[in-house]
Design a protein around this motif. Structure first.
Motif, PDB file in Angstrom:
ATOM      1  N   ARG A   1       5.312  -1.020   4.936  1.00 35.32           N
ATOM      2  CA  ARG A   1       4.682  -0.628   3.664  1.00 35.32           C
ATOM      3  C   ARG A   1       5.609  -0.802   2.463  1.00 35.32           C
ATOM      4  O   ARG A   1       5.352  -0.265   1.396  1.00 35.32           O
ATOM      5  CB  ARG A   1       4.242   0.846   3.719  1.00 35.32           C
TER       6      ARG A   1
ATOM      7  N   GLU B   1      -0.499   4.697  -2.919  1.00 40.39           N
ATOM      8  CA  GLU B   1      -1.342   4.285  -1.791  1.00 40.39           C
ATOM      9  C   GLU B   1      -0.932   4.959  -0.492  1.00 40.39           C
ATOM     10  O   GLU B   1      -1.598   4.808   0.520  1.00 40.39           O
ATOM     11  CB  GLU B   1      -1.232   2.766  -1.589  1.00 40.39           C
TER      12      GLU B   1
ATOM     13  N   ALA C   1       4.104  -1.531  -0.833  1.00 41.92           N
ATOM     14  CA  ALA C   1       2.994  -0.684  -1.280  1.00 41.92           C
ATOM     15  C   ALA C   1       3.410   0.167  -2.477  1.00 41.92           C
ATOM     16  O   ALA C   1       4.579   0.497  -2.650  1.00 41.92           O
ATOM     17  CB  ALA C   1       2.546   0.217  -0.135  1.00 41.92           C
ATOM     18  N   ARG C   2       2.431   0.503  -3.291  1.00 42.99           N
ATOM     19  CA  ARG C   2       2.663   1.468  -4.377  1.00 42.99           C
ATOM     20  C   ARG C   2       2.713   2.852  -3.748  1.00 42.99           C
ATOM     21  O   ARG C   2       2.021   3.112  -2.754  1.00 42.99           O
ATOM     22  CB  ARG C   2       1.496   1.460  -5.373  1.00 42.99           C
TER      23      ARG C   2
END
Lengths: 263, 309
Positions: free
Chosen positions: B134, B141, B137-138
């Motif tokens: 991840r 999220e 990922a932001r």
């Protein structure tokens, strides 16, 4: 932060770098406003106003209304960019994201965090002014090289308005309270700081009031840099005023934020 | 060669005090945390746990007493102390404007860690905490469990000698909690000293070598979890709910160590199965169980049962 004493070093640049990195990801959005704003204003005032005010006298020079207004546009943008960055954006980082709390567990002091944020606010003013200079140049409204003086001026103006904004961030109870300084300070300045009409047209007392406003000095300097002659008087009075106000508001901002953050 | 720092406690608090106006949040507490120890600070909400650790990482000025970390004074040497600390706050104060990896790397720059080193460490930490997939990922999220892991990973970017965790598992599901405990155990094995605040007694009993229970700013007890259970509630608890007829009188007549909660009666005993047989034989056929004493029993017995805040 040393809980007890004041500590400010070059480490503040680490916070500036964080802001720079974050902003780089959404640079197209931050560039859109300074890109489009001058185009809209030039279109509205240049085309729409031309019939009403073909040209006017400013310090003995005859200029078109658009030319008169263009530097003020840059000046107000300098004001808004730093002020908004160090009010709304900084408040979100402080209050909602708790970014400052996280950074305060690293070898950075509150003073360094806040200084980094104010430096970033000034950087945003500088970036906006740069974009606007380029756009206004395309309309032939900017004279070089004198106008390049607007770049350091943007940074100084950014420091000044950013510090004022940050001082408010240190005292407001919630994010809606920023409406107050905006309505009572920024909007009047936007209208009455010689932005849309020369201050000389105001009654004497109003002129005196106008000259106490920082934006008046920023506009005056930006204007002489774009089409006038920068005199020693301008530099000393208006430049001195902005420097002095920054020198007062910057420590005020640090103190307000120390009081707010150190518990 | 003996390292002189080895013998100095990692945290040494003496008559530590914190006041907010006239309110005394931490009232002259003293404790030491040894190198490599996993030390717990337990207490109900508002007991002074967070105030205490905020002083340790140099966030709050002391109102009184003395406090050293790595043998250094927190008031004057806060910068060099913080360089060797990792703090995992109660809130997930991650940078939501950045990606998972950026959160780690940018935090590294606050410590002055050179970018290539920070990049390498971020890679290792993402691996260690199972966040590698991840990394782009932001933060927004991520699930609650992943965010918590990222906060913990971020606190390790400077390879701290002391890790401070303020209620690290609050709001996590049992799976995420178990996983976090496992990761803490692994860190401890690497020699990291860990200071933990929590109000989950199971967590403290599982993880802590030693702990203090504080309430209203004062230390009530200090010790190893198992010793505390043995000392304050016995190893076993007979619990009757609803309370069986005649049991109250029996307990009083026998002068047993007990607690009457109205609808529930707790009898603290030490390996006394005969007592349990007697009670179940004479008073309660149902509604009565014999169970192990827990840290939660100790905690409730010492801090009382009324709600806080």
């Amino acid at each position: 932060m040393n809980p007890a004493s004041f500590s400010l070093t070059w480490r503040c640049l680490r916070v500036w770098k964080r802001d720079w990195l974050v902003n780089r990801q959404s640079w197209h959005i931050s560039f859109l406003v300074p890109l489009l704003e001058p185009i809209l204003y030039v279109a509205a005032f240049g085309v729409g106003f031309r019939a009403l005010i073909p040209e006017l006298q400013y310090r003995g020079e005859t200029v078109s209304y658009v030319m008169f207004m263009a530097p003020a546009l840059i000046a107000t943008s300098i004001m808004y960019n730093a002020f908004f960055e160090n009010t709304y954006s900084s408040f979100v980082r402080m209050y909602y994201q708790k970014t400052y709390d996280a950074i305060m567990a690293t070898p950075l002091s509150v003073e360094e965090i806040i200084t980094g944020e104010i430096l970033w606010g000034a950087t945003k003013s500088l970036l906006a002014a740069t974009v606007m200079l380029v756009v206004l140049s395309l309309f032939g409204l900017i004279r070089y090289p004198d106008s390049l003086g607007i770049l350091p001026l943007a940074f100084l103006g950014g420091l000044c308005f950013g510090s004022i904004g940050m001082a408010f961030t240190g005292v407001v109870k919630n994010i809606d309270m920023f409406n107050l300084p905006i309505f009572l300070l920024l909007t009047p300045m936007f209208l009455f700081s010689g932005t849309f009409f020369p201050i000389d047209t105001l009654p004497g007392w109003a002129q005196a009031v106008a000259w106490t406003l920082p934006l008046t000095h920023l506009v005056a300097l930006a204007r002489v840099m774009t089409f006038g002659v920068l005199t020693w008087q301008d530099a000393l009075i208006s430049g001195g005023y902005l420097l002095a106000l920054t020198a007062v508001c910057f420590p005020l901002a640090l103190m307000a934020m120390r009081r707010r953050l150190i518990k | 060669m003996a390292n002189p720092e080895q013998s100095i406690p990692v945290v040494a608090a003496e008559n530590l005090r914190k006041c907010y106006g006239s309110f005394v949040a931490v009232n002259d507490i003293s404790f030491n945390v040894g190198r490599g120890e996993l030390f717990g600070i337990l207490g109900p909400n508002g007991a002074g746990k967070t105030s205490t650790i905020r002083m340790i990482y140099g966030f709050s000025p002391l109102s009184g007493g003395s406090l050293t970390v790595f043998g250094k004074n927190v008031t004057t040497d806060w910068r060099s102390i913080r360089a060797r600390l990792g703090v995992c706050h109660q809130d997930n104060n991650l940078d939501t404007e950045m990606s998972v990896r950026q959160n780690l790397e940018v935090f590294g720059t606050f410590f002055g860690i050179p970018a290539p080193v920070a990049r390498k460490r971020a890679t290792d930490l993402l691996e260690f905490f199972g966040l590698a997939h991840r990394e782009k990922a932001r933060v927004g999220e991520l699930s609650g469990g992943l965010m918590r892991r990222l906060v913990l990973a971020r606190a390790l970017i400077n390879e701290p000698e002391l890790l401070i965790l303020d209620e690290p598992t609050t709001g996590l599901d049992p799976q995420s909690r178990q996983q976090l405990w496992e990761q803490l155990a692994r860190l401890k094995k690497r020699g990291v000293t860990i200071l933990l605040t929590t109000h989950y007694m199971e967590e403290a009993a599982q993880l802590c070598d030693r702990l203090i229970i504080i309430d209203r700013g004062r230390i009530l007890v200090e010790g190893r979890p198992r010793d505390l259970v043995g000392e304050y509630v016995g190893n076993q608890v007979i619990e009757s709910s609803p309370v069986c007829e005649g049991l109250r009188e029996f307990v009083k007549a026998r002068k047993l160590d007990h607690e009457d909660l109205g609808h529930r009666l707790l009898i603290y005993c030490k390996n006394d199965e005969a007592l349990y047989r007697e009670i179940t034989g004479q008073y309660c056929q149902d509604n009565c169980i014999l169970r192990m004493g827990t840290l939660e029993d100790v905690f409730l017995k010492l801090t009382g049962r009324e709600l806080r805040e």
